[in-house]
Write a protein that holds these residues in place. Structure first.
Motif, PDB file in Angstrom:
ATOM      1  N   UNK A   1      73.888  34.223  15.116  1.00  0.00           N
ATOM      2  CA  UNK A   1      73.470  35.649  14.625  1.00  0.00           C
ATOM      3  C   UNK A   1      73.206  36.579  15.732  1.00  0.00           C
ATOM      4  N   UNK A   2      71.971  35.826  16.438  1.00  0.00           N
ATOM      5  CA  UNK A   2      71.585  36.472  17.450  1.00  0.00           C
ATOM      6  C   UNK A   2      72.454  37.009  18.700  1.00  0.00           C
ATOM      7  N   UNK A   3      73.576  36.048  18.740  1.00  0.00           N
ATOM      8  CA  UNK A   3      74.429  36.197  20.067  1.00  0.00           C
ATOM      9  C   UNK A   3      75.314  37.510  19.267  1.00  0.00           C
TER      10      UNK A   3
ATOM     11  N   UNK B   1      84.910  44.229  26.790  1.00  0.00           N
ATOM     12  CA  UNK B   1      83.886  44.099  28.191  1.00  0.00           C
ATOM     13  C   UNK B   1      82.560  43.726  27.778  1.00  0.00           C
ATOM     14  N   UNK B   2      81.872  44.244  26.628  1.00  0.00           N
ATOM     15  CA  UNK B   2      80.789  43.833  25.981  1.00  0.00           C
ATOM     16  C   UNK B   2      80.537  42.416  25.889  1.00  0.00           C
ATOM     17  N   UNK B   3      81.537  41.896  25.070  1.00  0.00           N
ATOM     18  CA  UNK B   3      81.648  40.207  24.874  1.00  0.00           C
ATOM     19  C   UNK B   3      81.483  39.460  26.399  1.00  0.00           C
ATOM     20  N   UNK B   4      82.214  40.011  27.322  1.00  0.00           N
ATOM     21  CA  UNK B   4      82.230  39.302  28.470  1.00  0.00           C
ATOM     22  C   UNK B   4      80.765  39.639  29.216  1.00  0.00           C
ATOM     23  N   UNK B   5      80.232  40.603  29.089  1.00  0.00           N
ATOM     24  CA  UNK B   5      78.998  41.063  29.798  1.00  0.00           C
ATOM     25  C   UNK B   5      77.969  40.115  29.129  1.00  0.00           C
ATOM     26  N   UNK B   6      78.100  40.000  27.908  1.00  0.00           N
ATOM     27  CA  UNK B   6      76.891  39.231  26.767  1.00  0.00           C
ATOM     28  C   UNK B   6      77.164  37.621  27.404  1.00  0.00           C
TER      29      UNK B   6
ATOM     30  N   UNK C   1      67.228  47.172  21.485  1.00  0.00           N
ATOM     31  CA  UNK C   1      66.692  45.942  21.010  1.00  0.00           C
ATOM     32  C   UNK C   1      65.238  46.289  20.348  1.00  0.00           C
ATOM     33  N   UNK C   2      64.606  47.310  20.765  1.00  0.00           N
ATOM     34  CA  UNK C   2      63.375  47.993  20.255  1.00  0.00           C
ATOM     35  C   UNK C   2      63.592  48.448  19.026  1.00  0.00           C
ATOM     36  N   UNK C   3      64.793  49.283  18.832  1.00  0.00           N
ATOM     37  CA  UNK C   3      64.859  49.712  17.483  1.00  0.00           C
ATOM     38  C   UNK C   3      65.194  48.784  16.393  1.00  0.00           C
TER      39      UNK C   3
ATOM     40  N   UNK D   1      64.645  43.098  18.118  1.00  0.00           N
ATOM     41  CA  UNK D   1      65.132  41.811  18.835  1.00  0.00           C
ATOM     42  C   UNK D   1      64.578  41.684  20.245  1.00  0.00           C
ATOM     43  N   UNK D   2      64.754  40.627  20.719  1.00  0.00           N
ATOM     44  CA  UNK D   2      64.500  40.586  22.054  1.00  0.00           C
ATOM     45  C   UNK D   2      65.758  40.180  22.664  1.00  0.00           C
TER      46      UNK D   2
END
Length: 125
Positions: free
Chosen positions: A1-3, A39-44, A116-118, A121-122
């Motif tokens: 879930x975090x991912x 692209x967001x997947x690869x960057x993550x 992440x602040x909203x 999560x970290x």
């Protein structure tokens, strides 16, 4: 879930960078959001796997520059993610110059931190 949350936050941050930074584009017309998500997947994935190693290797330079060199590391990882996304899925993510990638890495970092602040999560996995 975090991912999955990290992936969505990164995709939103990349979308903001594409929208705000001249020189960062996604070719695809009305389907450009697919390119941003891929692209967001690869960057993550790169941020989880390669980024800690790069930060450790660049630690002496980062100490001398008071942490500013981490932005250069983020920029290089942005190039790696673009290369992978374009090579594997032909996403059409275009980075015109190092300056554009540098500004985009700053925008992605800021938007990710805000998201992440909203969400409460970290960025740590």
């Amino acid at each position: 879930m975090r991912f999955i949350i990290r992936w969505l936050v990164t995709a939103i941050a990349v979308g903001a960078a594409v929208w705000l930074v001249p020189g960062i584009e996604v070719i695809g017309g009305s389907q450009a959001w697919v390119g941003i998500v891929v692209f967001g997947l690869f960057l993550s994935l790169i941020n989880i796997s390669i980024k800690p190693i790069m930060q450790l290797l660049s630690l002496p330079i980062s100490v001398l520059t008071l942490g500013i060199f981490y932005l250069v590391v983020n920029t290089l990882l942005l190039y790696v993610a673009a290369w992978l996304a374009n090579g594997i899925f032909q996403v059409g993510f275009i980075i015109d110059s190092f300056g554009s990638a540098f500004v985009a890495s700053i925008v992605i970092s800021i938007v990710s931190s805000i998201m992440n602040a909203i969400l409460g999560t970290s960025a740590e996995a």
